[in-house]
Write an enzyme that holds these catalytic residues in place. Structure first.
Site: not given
Ligand code: PGA
Length: 251
Positions: A9-11, A96, A98, A168, A174, A214, A235-236
């Site tokens: 998930n590149w966001k 998600h 966010e 999640e 993050g 994470s 994500g990251g």
């Molecule tokens: P993260 O994000 O791996 O950076 O914690 C995961 C996500 O929000 O899908």
């Protein structure tokens, strides 16, 4: 048997040029590899068509990070499920945390998005998860159950069978603070029991439930070793081809 999946998930990261380069790198790494899981990248809308042109979707699935809750019309700035599908993408992340937190996405809205995604042959990667306060006050099972019930339990068993879930915990996204493998397994097994109560054991056993928050090469193998953890939403660590592949290879 349910699928094992690692999805990035590149966001809101990478310019178009950077994104195409990263997708090419991941595609290249997968070319001669035989990973023990499906691999997907979910990328910004602006990147979809260009990335579709440079990857082999037999090896690397492509998805959007969101889609609109309407099919078309006067919704300035929105991107619809048919538009996403027309780029060649076949997945879409929905719900998600966010999006829920910063853009006010409710279960009612998400229900519409899920329906439109399915209508357009997009596989939803549907996210659920509790915030820190709910983890600490012990309501996390109920919170996650409600998120699933409200947005997904209107679906037929056939349609529910097309959904990928991603657990999640918001406190782990993050933050560098991963859920322990026991915490993840506890929730994943619980989610599977909730699905079984509604749709039966077979549907529950066939649903892929990914862990996100994470997740990195150093903890992925331990998480993925748990029987109800079917992969990860990353994500990251998906923004670097080597660390993303490190997670893919954790299977
Ligand atoms: P993260 O994000 O791996 O950076 O914690 C995961 C996500 O929000 O899908």
């Amino acid at each position: 048997m349910r699928k094992k999946i690692v999805a990035g998930n590149w966001k809101m990261n990478t310019t178009l040029q950077e994104g195409v380069a990263l997708a090419k790198e991941v595609n290249e790494a997968l070319k001669d590899a035989t990973p023990k899981c499906d691999v997907v990248i979910a990328v910004p809308f602006t990147h979809l068509a260009s990335i579709n042109a440079v990857i082999d979707q037999n090896k690397l699935g492509l998805g959007a990070e969101n889609c609109a809750d309407h099919k078309s019309g006067a919704y300035t700035g929105e991107v619809s499920a048919p538009m996403v599908a027309s780029t060649g993408a076949t997945y879409v992340i929905l719900g998600h945390s966010e999006r829920r937190q910063y853009y006010g996405e409710t279960s009612e809205i998400l229900k519409e998005k899920v329906a439109l995604a399915l209508e357009n042959n997009l596989t939803p990667i549907f996210c659920i998860g509790e915030v820190l306060e709910e983890r600490e006050n012990g309501t996390y099972h109920d919170v996650v159950k409600k998120q699933i019930e409200e947005a997904l339990f209107n679906l037929s068993a056939e349609d529910f069978g097309k959904i990928i879930l991603a657990y999640e915990p918001v406190w782990a996204i993050g933050t560098g603070k991963t859920a322990t493998d026991e915490q993840a397994e506890d929730m994943h097994a619980y989610i599977r029991s909730v699905i079984a109560d509604r749709y039966g054991k077979e549907v529950a056993e066939n649903t892929s439930i990914l862990y996100g928050g994470s997740c990195k090469p150093s903890n992925a193998a331990q998480l993925f070793a748990k029987p109800d953890v079917d992969g990860g939403l990353i994500g990251g660590a998906s923004l670097d081809a080597a660390s993303f592949m490190g997670i893919v290879n954790a299977f």
